[in-house]
Design a protein around this motif. Structure first.
Motif, PDB file in Angstrom:
ATOM      1  N   GLY A  48     -15.523 -28.668 -15.355  1.00 15.48           N
ATOM      2  CA  GLY A  48     -14.597 -28.502 -16.261  1.00 15.48           C
ATOM      3  C   GLY A  48     -14.682 -27.201 -17.248  1.00 15.48           C
ATOM      4  O   GLY A  48     -13.830 -27.178 -18.192  1.00 15.48           O
ATOM      5  N   GLU A  49     -15.583 -26.327 -16.734  1.00 10.12           N
ATOM      6  CA  GLU A  49     -15.607 -25.178 -17.577  1.00 10.12           C
ATOM      7  C   GLU A  49     -15.965 -24.994 -18.855  1.00 10.12           C
ATOM      8  O   GLU A  49     -15.597 -24.488 -19.605  1.00 10.12           O
ATOM      9  CB  GLU A  49     -14.480 -24.257 -17.171  1.00 10.12           C
ATOM     10  N   TYR A  50     -16.709 -26.112 -19.195  1.00  9.74           N
ATOM     11  CA  TYR A  50     -17.065 -26.318 -20.553  1.00  9.74           C
ATOM     12  C   TYR A  50     -17.706 -25.146 -21.179  1.00  9.74           C
ATOM     13  O   TYR A  50     -17.636 -24.760 -22.379  1.00  9.74           O
ATOM     14  CB  TYR A  50     -18.359 -27.373 -20.644  1.00  9.74           C
ATOM     15  N   ALA A  51     -18.235 -24.347 -20.476  1.00  9.91           N
ATOM     16  CA  ALA A  51     -19.142 -23.003 -21.145  1.00  9.91           C
ATOM     17  C   ALA A  51     -18.104 -21.943 -21.680  1.00  9.91           C
ATOM     18  O   ALA A  51     -18.562 -21.098 -22.374  1.00  9.91           O
ATOM     19  CB  ALA A  51     -19.790 -22.403 -19.790  1.00  9.91           C
ATOM     20  N   THR A  52     -16.735 -22.038 -21.158  1.00 12.79           N
ATOM     21  CA  THR A  52     -15.839 -21.030 -21.830  1.00 12.79           C
ATOM     22  C   THR A  52     -15.198 -21.652 -22.909  1.00 12.79           C
ATOM     23  O   THR A  52     -14.105 -20.893 -23.530  1.00 12.79           O
ATOM     24  CB  THR A  52     -14.598 -21.024 -20.447  1.00 12.79           C
ATOM     25  N   PHE A  53     -15.278 -22.907 -23.367  1.00 16.66           N
ATOM     26  CA  PHE A  53     -14.818 -23.475 -24.459  1.00 16.66           C
ATOM     27  C   PHE A  53     -15.046 -22.956 -25.811  1.00 16.66           C
ATOM     28  O   PHE A  53     -16.588 -22.719 -26.155  1.00 16.66           O
ATOM     29  CB  PHE A  53     -14.892 -24.997 -24.361  1.00 16.66           C
ATOM     30  N   GLN A 260      -0.934 -32.055  -7.770  1.00 14.48           N
ATOM     31  CA  GLN A 260      -1.397 -32.213  -9.021  1.00 14.48           C
ATOM     32  C   GLN A 260      -1.880 -30.847  -9.586  1.00 14.48           C
ATOM     33  O   GLN A 260      -3.179 -30.864 -10.021  1.00 14.48           O
ATOM     34  CB  GLN A 260      -2.624 -33.088  -9.134  1.00 14.48           C
ATOM     35  N   PRO A 261      -1.114 -29.873  -9.914  1.00 17.31           N
ATOM     36  CA  PRO A 261      -1.452 -28.485 -10.422  1.00 17.31           C
ATOM     37  C   PRO A 261      -2.082 -28.409 -11.753  1.00 17.31           C
ATOM     38  O   PRO A 261      -1.821 -29.385 -12.745  1.00 17.31           O
ATOM     39  CB  PRO A 261      -0.145 -27.664 -10.205  1.00 17.31           C
ATOM     40  N   VAL A 262      -2.928 -27.808 -11.914  1.00 16.43           N
ATOM     41  CA  VAL A 262      -3.945 -27.779 -13.176  1.00 16.43           C
ATOM     42  C   VAL A 262      -4.290 -26.306 -13.447  1.00 16.43           C
ATOM     43  O   VAL A 262      -5.059 -25.878 -14.517  1.00 16.43           O
ATOM     44  CB  VAL A 262      -5.409 -28.577 -12.951  1.00 16.43           C
ATOM     45  N   GLY A 263      -3.234 -25.323 -12.895  1.00 16.41           N
ATOM     46  CA  GLY A 263      -3.360 -24.047 -13.417  1.00 16.41           C
ATOM     47  C   GLY A 263      -4.670 -23.233 -12.924  1.00 16.41           C
ATOM     48  O   GLY A 263      -5.445 -23.746 -12.262  1.00 16.41           O
ATOM     49  N   PRO A 264      -4.770 -22.092 -13.420  1.00 14.51           N
ATOM     50  CA  PRO A 264      -6.067 -21.134 -13.052  1.00 14.51           C
ATOM     51  C   PRO A 264      -7.165 -21.486 -13.650  1.00 14.51           C
ATOM     52  O   PRO A 264      -7.457 -22.556 -14.687  1.00 14.51           O
ATOM     53  CB  PRO A 264      -5.685 -19.869 -13.729  1.00 14.51           C
ATOM     54  N   SER A 265      -8.285 -20.844 -13.270  1.00 13.37           N
ATOM     55  CA  SER A 265      -9.689 -21.034 -14.065  1.00 13.37           C
ATOM     56  C   SER A 265      -9.644 -19.800 -14.910  1.00 13.37           C
ATOM     57  O   SER A 265      -9.036 -18.582 -14.703  1.00 13.37           O
ATOM     58  CB  SER A 265     -10.747 -20.946 -12.951  1.00 13.37           C
ATOM     59  N   ARG A 266     -10.644 -19.910 -15.859  1.00 17.12           N
ATOM     60  CA  ARG A 266     -10.865 -19.073 -16.899  1.00 17.12           C
ATOM     61  C   ARG A 266     -11.715 -17.821 -16.570  1.00 17.12           C
ATOM     62  O   ARG A 266     -12.825 -18.104 -15.921  1.00 17.12           O
ATOM     63  CB  ARG A 266     -11.608 -19.507 -18.331  1.00 17.12           C
ATOM     64  N   PRO A 267     -11.328 -16.921 -16.588  1.00 16.98           N
ATOM     65  CA  PRO A 267     -12.282 -15.464 -16.354  1.00 16.98           C
ATOM     66  C   PRO A 267     -13.898 -16.018 -17.127  1.00 16.98           C
ATOM     67  O   PRO A 267     -13.811 -16.319 -18.225  1.00 16.98           O
ATOM     68  CB  PRO A 267     -11.535 -14.402 -16.816  1.00 16.98           C
ATOM     69  N   PRO A 268     -14.660 -15.575 -16.591  1.00 12.35           N
ATOM     70  CA  PRO A 268     -15.119 -14.532 -15.260  1.00 12.35           C
ATOM     71  C   PRO A 268     -14.565 -15.240 -13.808  1.00 12.35           C
ATOM     72  O   PRO A 268     -14.577 -14.447 -13.280  1.00 12.35           O
ATOM     73  CB  PRO A 268     -16.412 -14.236 -15.538  1.00 12.35           C
ATOM     74  N   ARG A 269     -14.242 -16.513 -13.988  1.00 12.16           N
ATOM     75  CA  ARG A 269     -13.789 -17.139 -12.652  1.00 12.16           C
ATOM     76  C   ARG A 269     -12.301 -16.616 -12.342  1.00 12.16           C
ATOM     77  O   ARG A 269     -11.518 -16.361 -13.128  1.00 12.16           O
ATOM     78  CB  ARG A 269     -14.043 -18.294 -12.658  1.00 12.16           C
ATOM     79  N   LEU A 270     -12.230 -15.864 -11.035  1.00 12.27           N
ATOM     80  CA  LEU A 270     -10.906 -15.161 -10.759  1.00 12.27           C
ATOM     81  C   LEU A 270     -10.337 -15.914  -9.523  1.00 12.27           C
ATOM     82  O   LEU A 270     -11.007 -16.766  -8.775  1.00 12.27           O
ATOM     83  CB  LEU A 270     -11.298 -13.537 -10.426  1.00 12.27           C
ATOM     84  N   PRO A 271      -9.220 -15.641  -9.137  1.00 11.68           N
ATOM     85  CA  PRO A 271      -8.726 -16.179  -7.789  1.00 11.68           C
ATOM     86  C   PRO A 271      -9.432 -15.785  -6.793  1.00 11.68           C
ATOM     87  O   PRO A 271     -10.030 -14.615  -6.799  1.00 11.68           O
ATOM     88  CB  PRO A 271      -7.016 -15.659  -7.893  1.00 11.68           C
ATOM     89  N   LEU A 272      -9.455 -16.799  -5.809  1.00  8.21           N
ATOM     90  CA  LEU A 272     -10.112 -16.461  -4.550  1.00  8.21           C
ATOM     91  C   LEU A 272      -9.266 -15.605  -3.710  1.00  8.21           C
ATOM     92  O   LEU A 272      -8.151 -15.050  -3.698  1.00  8.21           O
ATOM     93  CB  LEU A 272     -10.557 -17.860  -3.700  1.00  8.21           C
ATOM     94  N   SER A 273      -9.891 -15.030  -2.406  1.00  8.55           N
ATOM     95  CA  SER A 273      -9.213 -14.588  -1.559  1.00  8.55           C
ATOM     96  C   SER A 273      -8.088 -15.394  -0.736  1.00  8.55           C
ATOM     97  O   SER A 273      -8.325 -16.630  -0.658  1.00  8.55           O
ATOM     98  CB  SER A 273     -10.251 -13.797  -0.405  1.00  8.55           C
ATOM     99  N   GLN A 274      -7.173 -14.520  -0.263  1.00 10.31           N
ATOM    100  CA  GLN A 274      -6.113 -15.362   0.467  1.00 10.31           C
ATOM    101  C   GLN A 274      -6.666 -16.258   1.878  1.00 10.31           C
ATOM    102  O   GLN A 274      -6.421 -17.298   2.240  1.00 10.31           O
ATOM    103  CB  GLN A 274      -5.037 -14.633   1.165  1.00 10.31           C
ATOM    104  N   GLU A 275      -7.879 -15.469   2.409  1.00 13.95           N
ATOM    105  CA  GLU A 275      -8.514 -16.121   3.362  1.00 13.95           C
ATOM    106  C   GLU A 275      -9.295 -17.538   2.914  1.00 13.95           C
ATOM    107  O   GLU A 275      -9.203 -18.484   3.711  1.00 13.95           O
ATOM    108  CB  GLU A 275      -9.535 -15.007   4.058  1.00 13.95           C
ATOM    109  N   GLU A 276      -9.954 -17.409   1.853  1.00 14.46           N
ATOM    110  CA  GLU A 276     -10.573 -18.432   1.016  1.00 14.46           C
ATOM    111  C   GLU A 276      -9.458 -19.616   0.948  1.00 14.46           C
ATOM    112  O   GLU A 276      -9.858 -20.968   1.334  1.00 14.46           O
ATOM    113  CB  GLU A 276     -11.315 -18.214  -0.073  1.00 14.46           C
ATOM    114  N   TYR A 277      -8.505 -19.450   0.260  1.00 17.21           N
ATOM    115  CA  TYR A 277      -7.438 -20.254   0.048  1.00 17.21           C
ATOM    116  C   TYR A 277      -7.022 -21.029   1.452  1.00 17.21           C
ATOM    117  O   TYR A 277      -6.706 -22.269   1.484  1.00 17.21           O
ATOM    118  CB  TYR A 277      -6.253 -19.790  -0.697  1.00 17.21           C
ATOM    119  N   GLU A 278      -6.719 -20.291   2.415  1.00 15.19           N
ATOM    120  CA  GLU A 278      -6.194 -20.604   3.544  1.00 15.19           C
ATOM    121  C   GLU A 278      -7.047 -21.433   4.252  1.00 15.19           C
ATOM    122  O   GLU A 278      -6.819 -22.814   4.805  1.00 15.19           O
ATOM    123  CB  GLU A 278      -5.925 -19.309   4.776  1.00 15.19           C
TER     124      GLU A 278
END
Length: 293
Positions: A48-53, A260-278
């Motif tokens: 749940g990314e609690y450490a970014t709250f 059930q989209p829930v939006g992005p993750s907070r930095p420092p987590r960044l989007p993954l590569s297209q290969e990973e998503y695929e």
């Protein structure tokens, strides 16, 4: 009967595109998961990314989940914090907000001594709410061994352990040496755990596939292995993502694929590569095809 029985979803936290907590979406996701049959909700964990709250965000996330549950399923709140005092404060907040229990890591900032671990749990125990001790030696410096858990279990409110070592033999040892309920902590043991006596599963992938997770756990617990195996093997590639450091991005993408989209993750987590998503997309498609046949 176990106090924390069945599939408890370790909730992701929805964010808007500018990384603000989307409380409305969080409420909606909780309601959907309950309608899909999950047995409990776990906010403010690492998934749940609690450490970014901020403290205000963390409190409101917990309160939103408890309001959404509205007594239909138990809510167990993550209580990790840099100091014992802060952890106790979050446990007190959970209790006052109406949580059914808390999930409590040992001290997280360094490798603590045994007496420090015991004092940490003693302080949390004194709040007076059921506790699931959380063993995660993959990501934190402490390993709550079966012998150490046997000592922690002497505190009256410590009733269960979330076992995240990834070693099925640990579950056997804990069940043999303690009176604790064992909850599967890593998704890729969702079949083996209930087969050997785990009564619960604090789960990641069921954020996206809740009905399938509940079905799998129930079949495994009932010993219906011939029915459980096809479900498990087709979902297993997804379950492996739960043990990755990038589990948040992976599971949020699975939720998008599930509608059930829930939006992005907070930095420092960044989007993954297209290969990973695929890769996730292919594994998700395969899992859904088999469970819906």
């Amino acid at each position: 009967m176990a106090k924390f029985e069945g599939v408890y979803v370790a909730l992701v936290t929805p964010f808007t595109e500018d990384y603000e907590v989307d409380y409305k979406r969080l409420y909606e996701v909780c309601d959907w998961l309950i309608q899909e049959g999950i047995n409990g909700l776990v906010p403010a964990g690492s998934l749940g990314e609690y450490a970014t709250f901020s403290p205000e965000e963390r409190a409101k996330v917990v309160e939103t989940v408890i309001q959404a549950a509205n007594g239909r399923v138990p809510v167990v709140v993550g209580s990790a914090a840099p100091s014992t005092k802060q952890a106790v404060q979050w446990v007190e907040h959970a209790k006052n907000a109406g949580a059914a229990g808390v999930m409590a890591l040992p001290p997280i900032n360094y490798k603590p001594l045994k007496n420090e671990i015991l004092e940490h749990y003693k302080a949390i125990n004194n709040v007076g709410i059921p506790i699931i001790a959380y063993n995660n030696p993959r990501d934190y410096p402490t390993d709550l061994t079966p012998d150490l858990l046997a000592e922690i279990a002497q505190f009256e409110n410590v009733v269960a352990v979330k076992e995240f070592s990834g070693d099925i033999r640990r579950m056997h040892d804990i069940l043999d040496r303690t009176n604790l309920e064992v909850m599967v902590g890593v998704d890729n043991l969702a079949l083996e755990g209930p087969m050997i006596g785990a009564t619960g599963w604090i789960s990641g992938v069921p954020n996206a596939l809740p009905r399938e997770g509940v079905q799998l756990f129930k079949l495994a617990k009932e010993g219906k292995i011939d029915e459980a195996l096809p479900l498990y093997r087709r979902q297993l590639p997804l379950f492996h993502y739960d043990a990755s450091p990038q589990l948040v991005q992976y599971i949020k993408y699975m939720m998008e694929l599930a509608g059930q989209p829930v939006g992005p993750s907070r930095p420092p987590r960044l989007p993954l590569s297209q290969e990973e998503y695929e890769s996730v997309r292919k594994d998700f498609k395969r899992a859904v095809e088999i469970v819906h046949q």
